[in-house]
Design an enzyme around this catalytic site. Structure first.
Site, PDB file in Angstrom:
ATOM      1  N   SER A 110       6.152   3.716   1.586  1.00  0.00           N
ATOM      2  CA  SER A 110       5.022   4.558   1.951  1.00  0.00           C
ATOM      3  C   SER A 110       5.161   5.942   1.303  1.00  0.00           C
ATOM      4  O   SER A 110       6.211   6.573   1.407  1.00  0.00           O
ATOM      5  CB  SER A 110       4.982   4.676   3.472  1.00  0.00           C
ATOM      6  OG  SER A 110       3.917   5.505   3.816  1.00  0.00           O
ATOM      7  N   GLY A 111       4.105   6.376   0.661  1.00  0.00           N
ATOM      8  CA  GLY A 111       4.126   7.700   0.022  1.00  0.00           C
ATOM      9  C   GLY A 111       4.655   7.675  -1.387  1.00  0.00           C
ATOM     10  O   GLY A 111       4.770   8.713  -2.041  1.00  0.00           O
ATOM     11  N   THR A 115      -1.243   3.670  -3.845  1.00  0.00           N
ATOM     12  CA  THR A 115      -2.701   3.764  -3.824  1.00  0.00           C
ATOM     13  C   THR A 115      -3.194   4.603  -4.996  1.00  0.00           C
ATOM     14  O   THR A 115      -4.163   4.246  -5.661  1.00  0.00           O
ATOM     15  CB  THR A 115      -3.157   4.356  -2.479  1.00  0.00           C
ATOM     16  OG1 THR A 115      -2.552   3.576  -1.446  1.00  0.00           O
ATOM     17  CG2 THR A 115      -4.653   4.315  -2.335  1.00  0.00           C
ATOM     18  N   ASN A 160       3.404   9.983   4.726  1.00  0.00           N
ATOM     19  CA  ASN A 160       2.315  10.142   3.756  1.00  0.00           C
ATOM     20  C   ASN A 160       1.069  10.607   4.499  1.00  0.00           C
ATOM     21  O   ASN A 160       0.679  10.012   5.504  1.00  0.00           O
ATOM     22  CB  ASN A 160       2.084   8.773   3.069  1.00  0.00           C
ATOM     23  CG  ASN A 160       1.021   8.849   1.992  1.00  0.00           C
ATOM     24  OD1 ASN A 160       0.402   9.884   1.794  1.00  0.00           O
ATOM     25  ND2 ASN A 160       0.823   7.742   1.298  1.00  0.00           N
ATOM     26  N   SER A 163      -1.678   7.622   4.214  1.00  0.00           N
ATOM     27  CA  SER A 163      -0.956   6.350   4.128  1.00  0.00           C
ATOM     28  C   SER A 163      -1.914   5.179   4.361  1.00  0.00           C
ATOM     29  O   SER A 163      -2.694   5.174   5.316  1.00  0.00           O
ATOM     30  CB  SER A 163       0.150   6.356   5.169  1.00  0.00           C
ATOM     31  OG  SER A 163       0.883   5.172   5.063  1.00  0.00           O
ATOM     32  N   SER A 164      -1.846   4.220   3.461  1.00  0.00           N
ATOM     33  CA  SER A 164      -2.694   3.033   3.637  1.00  0.00           C
ATOM     34  C   SER A 164      -2.033   2.189   4.721  1.00  0.00           C
ATOM     35  O   SER A 164      -0.893   1.784   4.570  1.00  0.00           O
ATOM     36  CB  SER A 164      -2.749   2.214   2.349  1.00  0.00           C
ATOM     37  OG  SER A 164      -2.808   3.065   1.242  1.00  0.00           O
ATOM     38  N   GLY A 390       5.433  -1.543   0.556  1.00  0.00           N
ATOM     39  CA  GLY A 390       6.690  -1.989  -0.044  1.00  0.00           C
ATOM     40  C   GLY A 390       7.677  -2.365   1.040  1.00  0.00           C
ATOM     41  O   GLY A 390       7.354  -2.323   2.230  1.00  0.00           O
ATOM     42  N   GLU A 392      10.251  -2.222   3.769  1.00  0.00           N
ATOM     43  CA  GLU A 392      10.447  -1.147   4.747  1.00  0.00           C
ATOM     44  C   GLU A 392      11.731  -1.370   5.512  1.00  0.00           C
ATOM     45  O   GLU A 392      11.969  -2.450   6.048  1.00  0.00           O
ATOM     46  CB  GLU A 392       9.259  -1.055   5.706  1.00  0.00           C
ATOM     47  CG  GLU A 392       8.033  -0.429   5.040  1.00  0.00           C
ATOM     48  CD  GLU A 392       6.870  -0.211   5.992  1.00  0.00           C
ATOM     49  OE1 GLU A 392       6.933  -0.680   7.134  1.00  0.00           O
ATOM     50  OE2 GLU A 392       5.903   0.428   5.558  1.00  0.00           O
TER      51      GLU A 392
END
Ligand SMILES: Nc1ncnc2c1ncn2[C@@H]1O[C@H](COP(=O)(O)OP(=O)(O)OP(=O)(O)O)[C@@H](O)[C@H]1O
Ligand SMILES: [Mg+2]
Length: 1107
Positions: A110-111, A115, A160, A163-164, A390, A392
């Site tokens: 994340s981050g 995206t 993030n 974050s998606s 990704g 985690e």
């Protein structure tokens, strides 16, 4: 004009290595150092073969400009420095030109920038693909789907700000030309738990905040909402505002995007109503109420909120209220209703909210798909972009992480499969012998999770479906039984005694050794989350809603379609969708973007090596590199290879005539690269070790430097030569001019010198000639003179000879005559007396004298005494007589002349004679006095009665009476005085009165002095001691100086019998009383006319200026 193609390579100006297959040595440290080095130089992209690693820069870099797009457009993948555009271009061109469907797999934590990367890929493709109104609209719709999905699917998390919270896979469809036709989006596993609860420091989905901040009052009223976030339980308050994010503006963007994508107004409205309903659901609160049967029951605290929700959604309030209070379980035609306690009521409420929201999200995706789906039925080429969470690994990893990691495990599996497949295919294509590659195959882990009989997911489903009490612990027990022996499974309770002592493994946890590392999962919540239970009463209540959208979201609520089968569990759903996804991906050509987050602070320029190391590990980058370079680390088509290294070998430089492969062969042989280091494929050369490539690169660099030096040398040589030639040319011109000038000057000098010499020589010659001529002339003259003299001498000699001869003859004649005479006389003596001869002689003489006088009488000149004429003498013997006669005659005629004078005239002449003797040739004044008669008494005293007294005083005869200027002894000025000279005295009298002023006896006058010049000054010196001399000598000036001096002289002489001394000198002394004063005559100026001036200069000098 065609842009000039400059052949470049990834290998040019590399920072670290652009492609990590070239990393030597290859280990975690070198990989991280390489990434760091590149990151520090703003190179955020690095390749592993065709995989792009992207390190989030957390700041905008100037590398996505339209110029950059143009740079990467239609360029070879390895031609320019690594870039996401290179990968996008490669994928797009391979899709368009080779008809290969593509997928771009973007992974990372994340981050890390997934995206953003997916958006960059889409924008690049949009920029390079076809143009036109229709195509542009499709592009625009595809691009605008992002803000809509981000508003509903993204949230701020601690990792993030955007974050998606869902996985997204988007297929972009193109026609045969490569123009976009449309797309299909699939979403995976929205993190719906966020709707009801957010961890600390995080937010709910953006759309809630955007709606409350950006909606107009009117819209808020309509949605029965209030702007204040704190009014809503579902919204966390601690981070409601995100730095740098304007929710209100984003709301407008989202609505605009929805419009572009094709949402109708009423659809947008419905969506917002659902959002409002979810928000309001959170505000429904329950209170416990004891029922008679002793069971706990819950009651809605404040029904107002419920009422509003029902108004918004068009649900019957009683239905919904009941759904929150009861749970109906239907089994085999049996319906059992049980009441819900407060906790269950809250669970039901949250489950409804989560379901409502997640279903809304899925509906949105479908709605967008409807809009963007390709309109035509033609065959499509597809490019898939996968932006999915990704790997985690958190401190507490739950069901979500388990599923996510499973997905990543699958992605890794196909990565390995596809990479190896691709490698193998390439080897086959290139006819290279395939060597077995040792790599870690994660199929065993995938199997551990997804195996249908004893995989973890299957176990979980089994537990969920199993009757009886099902808890997370029972699930773990089951796992312990089934997976105990699996190499990648660990748990405290597993049968394998190996792990019993492992204290890092707590109870109620299990650990899976993923390809990327070990992950410890907490089993708590697994069952629940997998069940994802929504009580049927609620779904039925929703289906009954008047709100069309909500109704459509809960199709299972339709009693007509009642399905007693349990809905598929979350795990199995996900497994299925992952399977579909994998199937989908396997048909496509994969392109990988691995995103890395450099730090936890969302800050630019910070590269946290620990953090990156962690990501490098679980992204399996090292493994990536190993697989990628298992056989041959580097390969390159022959042409670019030859082009790049041809300068290293004489045969191939500068041009290789034959086929490129032969050229490369020659080149490698020449460079003596060991044969095991490379292989020749059909179209590419394969290099086993990066070392060899670097050697080549080093050689090339060296050679380029040499070539550059050579070019520089040649250029410098050329430049110097041109310069030299120019200089030489100029020098010649200058020299020519200078020589000309010098020669001209020299010539002028020689010419002038020649002229000088010439003139000297000529002069000298002329003089010589002149001398010679003169000499000649003198000689001639001398000769003439000598000749003349000689002739003269001769003549004289001749003359004297002749004369002598004549004399002789004459003498002879005379002698003859004498002889004859004497003979005659002797003859005739006898006839004459003895003295007859004397008588004849005397007679002859007498006759001659007679004749002379008679002739003289007639020749006598005039009686004028000044007549100089006198007749010549006739006979020599009369010479003295003739002279005497002349004298006598002259005296006689003078006497005659004198006799005519009177006495007075005589006196005058005597005086004049005297004056002449005294002054002639001595004084310049004299000549002018010659013509003036001496008058003596000019002043007629007798006649003038004025001077009667004076006349009476003088008894003697007056010789001179004249007015003179007496010079004043003191100042040189003059006064008129009457000057009187008598026989004995010299008198001076006043001119006016006639009174005698001085009287000097002539005996006292000693001297008269005057100058030699033409002036009338004279001094009368008196005898020293005499009476008259008491006042000193006199100094006069008179017009008749000569006359006066003469008369004074004569008178003095006659009276005193002494000659008066007359001194003529231009400087003489006079005695004035006691002083002796010098009177000096100087040549004066003409200022005062011709009158001399007298000035007393000082005691000793009196100056007379004579003009
Ligand atoms: N290439 C880039 N250039 C500049 N900034 C970037 C870039 N990539 C990412 N970022 C920054 O990093 C932030 C996070 O990126 P992004 O949302 O793409 O991460 P993500 O991997 O999708 O995370 P999540 O898994 O949480 O969705 C972005 O909001 C942006 O500020
Ligand atoms: Mg994202």
């Amino acid at each position: 004009m065609a842009k000039m193609e400059v052949k470049t390579s990834l290998l040019d100006n590399m920072i670290g290595v652009g492609d990590m297959v070239l990393l030597e040595p290859l280990n975690e440290e070198t990989v991280i150092n390489n990434l760091k080095k590149r990151f520090d130089h703003n190179e955020i992209y690095t390749y592993i073969g065709s995989v792009v690693i992207s390190v989030n820069p957390y700041r905008s870099l100037p590398i996505y400009s339209p110029e950059k797009v143009e740079d990467y457009r239609n360029r070879n993948f390895y031609e320019l420095s690594p870039h996401i555009f290179a990968l996008s271009d490669e994928a797009y061109r391979s899709l368009r030109d080779q008809d290969k469907d593509q997928c771009i797999l973007i992974t990372g934590e994340s981050g890390a920038g997934k995206t953003e990367a997916s958006k960059l890929v889409m924008s690049y493709v949009a920029a390079v693909c076809g143009k036109g109104a229709e195509v542009n609209q499709v592009k625009e719709q595809l691009l605008q789907s992002n803000p809509v999905l981000e508003a509903f699917g993204n949230a701020k998390t601690v990792r993030n700000d955007n974050s998606s919270r869902f996985g997204k896979y988007m297929d972009i469809e193109f026609d045969f030309k490569g123009d976009p036709l449309g797309g299909v989006i699939s979403n995976y596993l929205l993190e719906k738990s966020r709707v009801v609860k957010q961890p600390r420091g995080e937010r709910n989905f953006h759309v809630f905040y955007q709606l409350l901040s950006g909606a107009s009052e009117e819209l808020l009223n309509k949605l029965k909402l209030e702007r204040d976030f704190s009014r809503y339980n579902y919204l966390s308050l601690d981070s409601a505002k995100v730095n740098g994010v304007d929710d209100a503006a984003n709301f407008r963007t989202v609505r605009n995007a929805m419009q572009i994508v094709g949402f109708m107004d009423h659809e947008v409205e419905s969506v917002l109503e659902v959002v409002a309903a979810v928000l309001k659901l959170g505000n429904i609160e329950f209170k416990p109420e004891s029922r008679v049967n002793g069971l706990d029951e819950s009651k809605i605290k404040d029904k107002n909120e419920l009422k509003e929700i029902c108004e918004l959604t068009g649900i019957d309030q009683s239905v919904l209220e009941r759904a929150f209070s009861f749970r109906t379980v239907e089994a085999k035609q049996e319906k059992v209703s049980t009441t819900l306690n407060v906790a269950q009521a809250y669970y039901a409420r949250d489950a409804l909210a989560k379901n409502l929201y997640s279903r809304l999200f899925s509906w949105l995706v479908n709605r967008i798909n409807e809009s963007i789906k390709a309109q035509t039925k033609v065959r499509k080429k597809v490019m898939g972009v996968l932006d999915i969470y990704g790997f985690e690994i958190f401190e507490d990893n739950s069901f979500e992480q388990f599923i996510i990691n499973y997905c990543n495990e699958k992605l890794q599996q196909i990565f390995i499969e596809l990479t190896l497949k691709e490698e193998q295919e390439e080897y086959i294509r290139e006819d290279i012998e395939w060597t077995h590659i040792e790599y870690f195959n994660n199929a065993i882990i995938c199997d551990l999770i997804e195996n249908n009989t004893n995989g973890i997911l299957a176990m979980l489903d089994e537990e969920c479906l199993r009757p009886g009490t099902v808890t997370d612990e029972t699930f773990l027990e089951k796992l312990n039984q089934v997976c105990a022996t699996h190499q990648h499974f660990e748990s405290r309770m597993s049968k394998c005694s190996r792990f019993l002592n492992d204290t890092s493994l707590p109870h109620s946890c299990f650990r899976i050794q993923h390809y990327a590392g070990k992950v410890l999962y907490q089993v708590e919540g697994f069952v629940d989350k997998n069940n994802d239970l929504l009580y049927r009463d609620l779904s039925q209540a929703m289906w009954k809603a008047g709100h069309a959208l909500i109704k459509s979201l809960f199709p299972e609520g339709n009693p007509a379609k009642i399905n007693l089968k349990r809905p598929p569990t979350a795990g199995s759903q996900f497994k299925a969708s992952v399977a579909t996804l994998m199937k989908n991906l396997q048909t496509k050509n994969p392109n990988y973007i691995r995103c890395i987050k450099p730090n936890d602070k969302k800050a630019a320029h910070i590269f946290n090596e620990g953090l990156v190391c962690h990501q490098v590990r679980y992204l399996g980058l090292l493994e990536n590199v190993r697989v990628r370079r298992a056989g041959y680390a580097f390969r390159q088509a022959y042409e670019p290879c030859l082009e790049r290294y041809k300068m290293l070998c004489k045969q191939t430089w500068p041009h290789w005539k034959g086929p490129a492969r032969a050229g490369v062969e020659v080149l490698f042989n020449e460079l003596e690269i060991p044969v095991e280091e490379y292989s020749f494929g059909r179209s590419k050369i394969f290099i086993r070790n990066p070392r060899t490539l670097f050697k080549l690169e080093d050689l090339r660099k060296q050679r380029l430097e040499d070539l550059a030096t050579l070019i520089q040398k040649i250029y410098r040589g050329w430049k110097c030569r041109t310069h030299f030639l120019l200089m030489r040319k100029s020098q010649i011109v200058i020299a020519a001019w200078y020589r000309r000038y010098a020669q001209q000057k020299r010539y002028q000098q020689i010419k002038s010198s020649t002229l000088v010499i010439q003139s000297y020589i000529r002069g000298w010659k002329a003089r010589k000639i002149l001398r010679e001529l003169k000499h000649q002339k003198r000689c001639e003259e001398a000769a003439t003179t000598i000749a003349a003299y000689w002739h003269g001498t001769q003549a004289r000699r001749e003359l004297s000879r002749l004369k002598a001869e004549a004399r002789n003859k004459h003498a002879i004649a005379v002698i003859w005559a004498y002889w004859l005479g004497s003979k005659v006389r002797r003859e005739y003596r006898k006839f004459f007396r003895a003295n007859a001869g004397k008588k004849i002689y005397e007679f002859t003489l007498q006759r001659i004298v007679q004749k002379y006088f008679l002739e003289m009488k007639n020749k006598v000149p005039s009686l004028s005494p000044i007549d100089k004429n006198w007749p010549s003498r006739p006979y020599l013997f009369l010479d003295s007589t003739h002279k005497e006669l002349k004298r006598i005659f002259h005296l006689w005629r003078c006497k005659k002349y004198r006799d005519q004078f009177t006495d007075q005239q005589k006196l005058i002449y005597e005086e004049k004679l005297e004056a002449s003797e005294l002054f002639k040739d001595k004084k310049a004044l004299y000549p002018s006095s010659v013509g003036q008669p001496f008058q003596g008494p000019y002043l007629e005293i007798n006649k003038n009665p004025k001077y009667k007294k004076l006349k009476d005083a003088i008894e003697e005869k007056i010789i001179i009476a004249e007015v003179v200027n007496k010079i004043n002894r003191a100042n040189g000025k003059s006064t008129s005085r009457i000057f009187l000279l008598t026989n004995n005295n010299l008198l001076l009298a006043d001119q006016k009165s006639g009174q005698i002023k001085s009287e000097v006896p002539l005996v006292d006058v000693t001297k008269v002095s005057m100058s030699s010049q033409n002036d009338g000054f004279f001094a009368v010196h008196l005898k020293e001691g005499s009476e008259a001399a008491s006042k000193g000598d006199f100094l006069f000036s008179s017009d008749h100086l000569i006359e006066m001096a003469t008369k004074l002289y004569r008178t003095t002489l006659s009276q005193t019998k002494q000659k008066l001394n007359i001194e003529i000198s231009d400087e003489f002394l006079v005695q004035f009383r006691q002083d002796k004063v010098c009177v000096k005559f100087i040549q004066g100026n003409q200022k005062n006319g011709s009158v001399p001036t007298c000035k007393r200069k000082n005691n000793r000098l009196l100056e007379v200026a004579v003009p």
